[in-house]
Write an enzyme that holds these catalytic residues in place. Structure first.
Site: not given
Ligand code: MN
Length: 306
Positions: A60-61, A243
Site C-alpha cells: 500500500e505505502d 461488576d
C-alpha cells in the site's frame, strides 16, 4: 530457527522498503511495523503472521510490487499482505445503518482469520498513537474503531483486544464523559480492591477445604467504555453496576465450575436474580462461565466469574 529466519528476513525487507518514511509523530514509519508485529506475537500468532505483520504496509505505502514480495516470500505471506491491503480499501461512512454490513463485509473479505488479526493489530497500534494524528481526523478514526474493529475483536472472543480498542477510542468520541468516568472508576477501584483481595483469599481457603487446589484466582476491572455503555443502556449509576471489579476463578473443567459455584453459594449469600449460566448458554462470542453476585459482609457485593 526457521521461524526466526523468516521474521528476520521480513524485518529487514520492511525496514528497507519504508526507509525515509515518517509517522505523524515524527518517528520512523518502520516503528509502526515492529509494533504491529509485537502485538501479534503477544497474542500468540505464529511466525508467518508476524512476518506478514511486518510487511503489511509494503504494497500500500511503498514502491514494492506483488511480484517482488512473491519472489522473496512464500505465497502464504503474499496472500496475507494482499488481504490486509484489500481490507484497507473498505471505507467507513459513519452511519449506524451500514455498520453491521460493514462488519460482515470485513470478516467475509478477510477470508483468513490471520488477515483479520493483522488488521486488528495494525489498528491497535494506530489507536495507541492517535493523539499524533491531525485533530479533525481523530474522531472519525476513533468512531470507526468503536463501531467496526472493537466489535469484531469482541466476536472473535479476544476481549482484551476489544477492551483496549474501546478504551483508547472513548476519549476521542466522548471527551467529557470519559474524563468523569475515569475519576469515578479510580475511586471505586481504590475503595474495593482491598476487600476483594480479602474475599479471594478466604474463597481460596474454602475451595481448598473441598479439595479444589488447582485454581487460579484473579480480578478484572471493567473497561471504561463497557462501563459507560452499561450505565447508558440500563440507566444506572456506578453504584448499581456490580461488576466494575469482578473476582475471577479459573478451574480446569466445567464440572469444577459448578462445584466452585456451589461452594461460593454455600459460604456467601447470593443476590437473587444475578446468577447466570454462560456454560449451558454461551455468549454469542463463545464466552463460557458462571456468574453470580454475592454479599461479602459489611454490605459489600462482589461479582464472581467462574
Ligand atoms: Mn498499518
Amino acid at each position: 530457527e526457521e521461524d526466526i529466519a523468516l521474521v528476520s528476513k521480513a524485518y529487514e525487507f520492511s525496514k528497507k522498503a519504508h526507509e525515509g518514511q515518517k509517522r505523524f509523530s515524527g518517528e520512523e514509519y518502520f516503528v509502526h511495523l515492529t509494533e504491529t508485529a509485537k502485538i501479534l506475537a503477544e497474542y500468540g500468532m505464529g511466525a508467518t503472521t508476524i512476518a506478514a505483520g511486518l510487511l503489511h504496509d509494503t504494497l500500500e505505502d511503498t514502491s514494492v510490487k506483488d511480484e517482488e514480495l512473491e519472489k522473496e516470500f512464500n505465497s502464504e505471506i503474499v496472500f496475507l499482505v494482499e488481504g490486509v491491503t484489500k481490507l484497507g480499501k473498505l471505507r467507513y461512512r459513519g452511519s449506524d445503518r451500514h455498520n453491521e454490513s460493514l462488519r460482515k463485509l470485513f470478516v467475509a473479505m478477510s477470508e483468513d482469520i490471520r488477515v483479520l488479526m493483522i488488521k486488528l493489530a495494525d489498528r491497535l497500534h494506530n489507536m495507541r498513537t492517535l493523539s499524533h494524528i491531525p485533530l479533525e481526523k481523530r474522531k472519525r478514526i476513533a468512531t470507526e474503531t468503536l463501531e467496526i474493529y472493537a466489535p469484531i475483536a469482541y466476536r472473535l472472543g479476544i476481549r482484551k483486544l476489544s477492551r483496549e480498542l474501546e478504551d483508547l477510542s472513548f476519549p476521542f468520541v466522548h471527551q467529557k464523559e470519559y474524563a468523569g468516568l475515569k475519576v469515578l472508576l479510580k475511586q471505586k477501584y481504590e475503595e474495593n480492591v482491598e476487600s476483594l483481595e480479602k474475599f479471594l483469599k478466604s474463597l481460596k481457603k474454602a475451595l481448598a477445604k473441598e479439595g479444589l487446589i488447582d485454581v487460579r484466582t484473579e480480578y478484572r476491572v471493567k473497561g471504561l467504555w463497557s462501563l459507560f455503555k452499561k450505565m447508558q443502556t440500563k440507566k444506572k449509576d456506578i453504584e448499581q453496576v456490580f461488576d466494575v471489579l469482578a473476582a475471577r476463578i479459573v478451574v480446569k473443567t466445567n464440572e469444577d465450575c459448578y462445584r466452585v459455584l456451589g461452594i461460593v453459594h454455600g459460604s456467601w449469600r447470593p443476590l437473587p436474580g444475578k446468577i447466570k449460566d454462560y456454560i449451558a448458554f454461551p455468549k454469542p462470542n463463545g464466552y463460557q462461565g458462571l456468574h453470580t453476585t454475592v454479599f461479602t459482609g459489611h454490605g459489600n457485593l462482589v461479582e464472581v466469574q467462574i
